[in-house]
Design an enzyme around this catalytic site. Sequence first.
Site, PDB file in Angstrom:
ATOM      1  N   VAL A  34      -9.202   8.282  -0.690  1.00  0.00           N
ATOM      2  CA  VAL A  34      -8.643   7.005  -1.149  1.00  0.00           C
ATOM      3  C   VAL A  34      -7.361   6.639  -0.405  1.00  0.00           C
ATOM      4  CG1 VAL A  34      -9.664   7.301  -3.420  1.00  0.00           C
ATOM      5  CG2 VAL A  34      -7.338   8.101  -3.035  1.00  0.00           C
ATOM      6  N   GLU A  35      -6.957   5.375  -0.554  1.00  0.00           N
ATOM      7  CA  GLU A  35      -5.753   4.825   0.074  1.00  0.00           C
ATOM      8  C   GLU A  35      -5.755   5.023   1.596  1.00  0.00           C
ATOM      9  OE1 GLU A  35      -3.948   2.967  -1.541  1.00  0.00           O
ATOM     10  OE2 GLU A  35      -3.541   3.637  -3.569  1.00  0.00           O
ATOM     11  N   GLY A  36      -6.926   4.862   2.194  1.00  0.00           N
ATOM     12  CA  GLY A  36      -7.058   5.069   3.637  1.00  0.00           C
ATOM     13  C   GLY A  36      -7.552   6.474   3.901  1.00  0.00           C
ATOM     14  N   LEU A  87       0.820  -1.218   0.000  1.00  0.00           N
ATOM     15  CA  LEU A  87       0.000   0.000   0.000  1.00  0.00           C
ATOM     16  C   LEU A  87       0.849   1.262   0.000  1.00  0.00           C
ATOM     17  CD1 LEU A  87      -3.014   0.768   0.128  1.00  0.00           C
ATOM     18  CD2 LEU A  87      -2.799   0.898   2.608  1.00  0.00           C
TER      19      LEU A  87
END
Length: 809
Positions: free
Chosen positions: A499-501, A373
């Site tokens: 996004v991405e957390g 990630l």
Amino acid sequence: MMWIGLVISVILVSAYLRLPLILWSLLLAVGLAGYQLFTEADASQMSLLWIVYAAIILPLNLKPVRRNLISRGIYTAMKKIMPTISQTEQEALDAGDVWWEAELFSGKPDLGFLQNLPKPELSDEEQAFLDGPVEEFCKMLDDWQITHVDYDLTPEAWQFAKDNGFFSLIIPKQYGGLDYSAYCHSQVVMKIGSRSGSAGVTVMVPNSLGPGKLLMTYGTDEQKDYYLPRLAKGIEIPCFGLTGPDAGSDAGAMPDTGIVCYGSYEGEDNVLGIRLNFAKRYITLAPVATLLGIAFKLYDPEHLLSEEEDRGITLALIKRDTEGVDVGKRHFPANHAFMNGPVRGKDVFIPLESIIGGADYVGKGWAMLMECLGDGRAISLPALGTAAGKMGSKYTGAYARIRQQFHTPIGHFEGVEEALTEIAGQAYAMDAARSLVTVALDSGAVPSVVSAIVKLQVMERMRDVINHAMDIHGGHGICMGPHNHLARPYQLIPVGITVEGANILTRTMIIFGQGAMRSHPYLLKEVQAVHNKDHNQGVKDFDNAFFAHMGFIISNIVRSFWFGISFAKLVSTPGDSDTSRYYQQLVKMSSAFALLADVCVGVLGGSLKRREKISGRLADALSNLYVMSAALKHYENQGSHREDLVLLKWVCQDSLFNIQTALKGIMKNLPVPVIGTVCNFIIFPFTKPYQRPSDKLGHKVARLTLSPSVTLDRLSNGIFNSDDKSEATGRLTHAYNLVLRTDELQHKLRDAYKQGRLSSRDTNAYLEAKEKNIISDVEYKLLMETEEAIQNAIKVDEFSFSDWKIETP
């Protein structure tokens, strides 16, 4: 009572220097012996002192005695109250590497580590790629056409990106990829993103979290040999599906399942594989993807793989044309045209070989995702955010110099100046933060906590920068059209935030929650010891970690208080006369943060996981420690130019104030108020030492955006620059250059007006000035050209009511 002072002095010095327990015990013994030898101490008194010394110090240094008297009881109590660590939490803890954040967590950061990190640089090949294909690609992009007319990149742009390896930045050369550095990857996304957010997202996704990265890290040789060359050439367009309607932040709750069974695949019967049912949404590139990566929970009810039925989260590759796969219609994320949509699957059968990494990686999907990630968090999104900061510094500054009210550039008004200061200062902070993390990635590290910090900080600062830019542009920024360069980035903000957390999750749960366990020198060791199934070994490990932890806390108490009363002026640090004081304050706040982190863990225990406001403030403090250290390193990497010093000072002072605010907020909200009061006295004995950057400093920062300089060039370096005066940013540059050329002429006209030689100061006065020989014919033409350029730069687009097409002048 001299002996009391002696004992206290030995303890304080030993704690400050973090001497081992045995060493400071010996020092104390030597001190007592010296006191007895060189003074007329009473023999009975000294005997009592030695007895007390032996009764306290000897058990602390004799580990078997210490374990039985002290540690075993604490260990037993902790074992009863400490919550278990779930598999998902454990996999998150195991993912990635510990990097610079561990030094910041230590309370005594090794500044030599930071100093010795290499400067991020591009190779000749990478620079040529940016100057050549990336520049050409940017020229092909018309963001208004992409987002309002075609809702997609042109076929020519897609093909150009495929042909030139834009989707293979991270793929090794042996598979046909470009294999560029993380820093180059960041530079590429930043430059494209400065031209078109939709194009930037399109390029970044295949190079971050997705099948490509997962295959490179975990794929079998057969998977790599087949898929990576196809991905590198653009034959396959990848996407990855994790988020679904019922599983967002809590990915572990995904209802998507795979059942191990036998089935038919591509004409072959009795194939051992998986029957999948899934529903994913918000999947970037899904509408055009040919290769889907899917996360799901794998079950083996017939025990075809092992005796274990619930095998955990697993990742697999699925071809788009596989029976049962349904790629849905498109989402329309905040008026941006990058491909995004749902993917679903009903009774989709795939062979076992479709699992990324093969059968060996069954059930390891969450750990794989956590490990990979980092690229999206550390590279792609921060690159987009930094692009916005650089664009704001250059083009909002240009607009504030061009646009006049009351015969004065609006950038000279203090209200606008305040916003310009934030734009330039935050742009410098963003550039520093995203550059430093690429050094870690290029060294082979996977700094999961720092990646989360950079993603959070850059995206939040992007939000601030664009909001300030919107305030300055006003209606010019609101009215959308081909000539508006600001509205689409404004709409992109929630995409980067989410996004991405999502940023709320990242701030309140990931950074400190994961960072405390991974980066704290002793906490994870204590937790692992408590959960050790071997009771005796657990006690031994806990004893070692616990007493080291106690020494760590005492050291940070002593160091924090000393730094508080001395303002850390005696700390030896690197840097020159301009920067050493900021390194000293970095050390001071690192110690304070480490102390308060331990206080929170001790006071709140396991409930700290649920006290998200507290953990969020701890994340703020750690994040700003990182930003400040990144800014110091960035300043030195760029050559320590004194003309850039105002930017560094602004970022450091802003970071220190943010850290202070976060720590004060924690201490004020601890459940036991007296503990917060004591901590506040230790850390800030003289109330609040840090203030926001002064107006005087802010004025200097803002003025950097209003006139050309090497500092502004460095600050805005890396974005796409258009020379076309008919385009959104090119027209601003053209007008800005002419305004600067005519600046002296404007002063001449102003003086003439004050002397009564001109009847007005508006554009009608240009002709009057020429007729009165105040200016020449050439100067008159230049002023009129400038005025035409200004009007072109500040105009907004107009549309017909009926069909919303651009009106032709």
